[in-house]
Design a protein around this motif. Sequence first.
Motif, mmCIF file in Angstrom:
data_model
loop_
_atom_site.group_PDB
_atom_site.id
_atom_site.type_symbol
_atom_site.label_atom_id
_atom_site.label_comp_id
_atom_site.label_asym_id
_atom_site.label_seq_id
_atom_site.Cartn_x
_atom_site.Cartn_y
_atom_site.Cartn_z
ATOM 1 N N ALA A 44 -71.946 -41.479 -11.038
ATOM 2 C CA ALA A 44 -72.314 -41.974 -12.361
ATOM 3 C C ALA A 44 -73.097 -40.880 -13.075
ATOM 4 C CB ALA A 44 -73.138 -43.262 -12.251
ATOM 5 N N MET A 45 -73.449 -41.134 -14.313
ATOM 6 C CA MET A 45 -74.213 -40.178 -15.109
ATOM 7 C C MET A 45 -75.710 -40.351 -14.855
ATOM 8 S SD MET A 45 -72.053 -38.307 -16.790
ATOM 9 C CE MET A 45 -73.272 -37.498 -17.846
ATOM 10 N N ALA A 52 -78.687 -33.797 -18.760
ATOM 11 C CA ALA A 52 -77.695 -34.703 -18.171
ATOM 12 C C ALA A 52 -76.933 -34.033 -17.043
ATOM 13 C CB ALA A 52 -76.717 -35.180 -19.251
ATOM 14 N N ALA A 53 -76.495 -34.855 -16.115
ATOM 15 C CA ALA A 53 -75.673 -34.411 -14.986
ATOM 16 C C ALA A 53 -74.864 -35.598 -14.511
ATOM 17 C CB ALA A 53 -76.547 -33.862 -13.857
ATOM 18 N N LEU A 54 -73.912 -35.356 -13.643
ATOM 19 C CA LEU A 54 -73.221 -36.447 -12.970
ATOM 20 C C LEU A 54 -73.285 -36.174 -11.481
ATOM 21 C CD1 LEU A 54 -69.325 -36.249 -13.352
ATOM 22 C CD2 LEU A 54 -70.831 -34.275 -13.499
ATOM 23 N N MET A 55 -73.386 -37.246 -10.701
ATOM 24 C CA MET A 55 -73.622 -37.074 -9.274
ATOM 25 C C MET A 55 -73.330 -38.367 -8.531
ATOM 26 S SD MET A 55 -77.824 -37.014 -9.366
ATOM 27 C CE MET A 55 -77.826 -35.663 -10.533
ATOM 28 N N PRO A 56 -73.172 -38.283 -7.203
ATOM 29 C CA PRO A 56 -73.017 -39.490 -6.398
ATOM 30 C C PRO A 56 -74.363 -40.163 -6.161
ATOM 31 C CG PRO A 56 -72.879 -37.556 -5.003
ATOM 32 C CD PRO A 56 -72.978 -37.061 -6.407
ATOM 33 N N THR A 57 -74.303 -41.376 -5.642
ATOM 34 C CA THR A 57 -75.497 -42.187 -5.443
ATOM 35 C C THR A 57 -76.535 -41.493 -4.577
ATOM 36 O OG1 THR A 57 -73.955 -44.048 -5.415
ATOM 37 C CG2 THR A 57 -76.234 -44.517 -4.844
ATOM 38 N N ASN A 58 -76.105 -40.910 -3.458
ATOM 39 C CA ASN A 58 -77.076 -40.327 -2.537
ATOM 40 C C ASN A 58 -77.828 -39.162 -3.170
ATOM 41 O OD1 ASN A 58 -74.592 -38.812 -2.347
ATOM 42 N ND2 ASN A 58 -75.406 -37.804 -0.563
ATOM 43 N N GLY A 67 -76.415 -44.049 -16.068
ATOM 44 C CA GLY A 67 -75.501 -44.809 -16.900
ATOM 45 C C GLY A 67 -74.086 -44.664 -16.388
ATOM 46 N N PRO A 68 -73.187 -45.556 -16.773
ATOM 47 C CA PRO A 68 -71.796 -45.438 -16.359
ATOM 48 C C PRO A 68 -71.175 -44.126 -16.836
ATOM 49 C CG PRO A 68 -72.221 -47.610 -17.266
ATOM 50 C CD PRO A 68 -73.432 -46.767 -17.569
ATOM 51 N N MET A 69 -70.089 -43.746 -16.220
ATOM 52 C CA MET A 69 -69.350 -42.547 -16.606
ATOM 53 C C MET A 69 -68.836 -42.693 -18.034
ATOM 54 S SD MET A 69 -68.669 -39.592 -15.582
ATOM 55 C CE MET A 69 -69.460 -39.930 -14.016
ATOM 56 N N MET A 70 -68.424 -41.580 -18.637
ATOM 57 C CA MET A 70 -67.962 -41.580 -20.018
ATOM 58 C C MET A 70 -66.604 -42.275 -20.162
ATOM 59 S SD MET A 70 -70.449 -40.017 -21.515
ATOM 60 C CE MET A 70 -71.398 -40.974 -20.320
#
Length: 421
Positions: free
Chosen positions: A141-142, A263-269, A292-295
């Motif tokens: 997610a973002m 901003a970045a996007l990454m996995p939960t861990n 936030g959710p992905m775009m």
Amino acid sequence: MFVKKGIVVSVSAALALCAGSALAETAIKFRFNDSEREEMRAALDEFESMNPDIKVELQTISWKDARDQFLREAAVGQGPDVVHIAFVWTQEMAEAEVVMPIEELVQYGEFANGFDDFIATDLTEYEGKAYGVPWSADTWAMVYRTDVLESAGVDGLPTTWSELKAASSAVKEKTGKNGFAFAAANQIWFPVNYYLWSNGAGFVVEDGNGGYRIGVSQAQLVEAMDYFKSFISDGEAPESIVTIDQPHDPSLMQALLDGNQAAALMPTNTFRQLLSAHEEANPGEPVPFASGPMMAGSGEPQTHLGGRTLVVNSSTDNPEAAWKLVQFLTSAELFEKYYTNQFPAQKSLLAQIDYRPEESGFATQLANHTRTWGAYAQSNAQMGQLWNTTSRAFSTALSGQKSSEDAAAELLSELERMLGN
């Protein structure tokens, strides 16, 4: 992070689970690909205390090397006894006959809630048999520094790819800080797929006749390449990201921790590691992060229902000890005490997750906007090769080694070859 109610596998149950028949002094190897190496070693120490006749050597390897390394070793009857792999590698490894079917291993012990309690078991199947145990579930997610967005005059969180670009540009223009930065080498695979899926495309789709075809055009690939390259060429992300393989790379993490990136996007861990690092460095201070959710594109935002699987090497000399380790690694206690940055791939345990407010984007994404790799994993294009080939093509375009048009054309040619069309 669990609400501790209804946990079905207690410590005493785990002790009973790992008792079994007495084993002679047995040494096995477990290969692990994530960053929680110290925590996993502590977990294995507990396993050894519960099973004093079994010693476990922990091997670590990066995700980008894990698949190819194990396939090379297992092809000649070598490699670790228990292996940590991606969901979508299981079928390929089963076809190569380098991992054991679960039906041969359950003679050494059943799971407390049965194999049906695990999610995504279809991804472990090959020719009617399961060859792996889903271990953890996740998605991407973002993630945002809300204070950096606010200082740039950005209200709310972006919801579309165009809004993300606009927010990134505003951050650079008004604060001089990085806008949106990402791991642009091997792991560019993930945001690229999310971009394509949200715009109705995909690298591999069903052809309607029981087969598979390419589901993206050259023009769509060029558009995706140019979109991600624009963050670098416009100075909103450092050029060094083209060499970064992992979203938890220290340079990316530190920029977020220091408030030098929006901003970045990454996995939960990875997000949980980020939150822990901030709280450790700033005890008692408010957390300046939100997820936030992905775009979204022309359609809804989409990420993959991902995760990790545990498999047993078909060449192991100690299948019973290996299976005991698998059962221990899938216990509730492991996720509560050691592997706390991951979500367990078990329905009974996923229902007990207690999300932090900062994790709301991940909760929404996981619940409403994920899909499996589907045709990617089912087609002739093996997932590992598809991932690596795509990442290389995008990296050459983002780094300027090739034009987006040339990189896209070459990638399409390689995809046709892998699909055998």
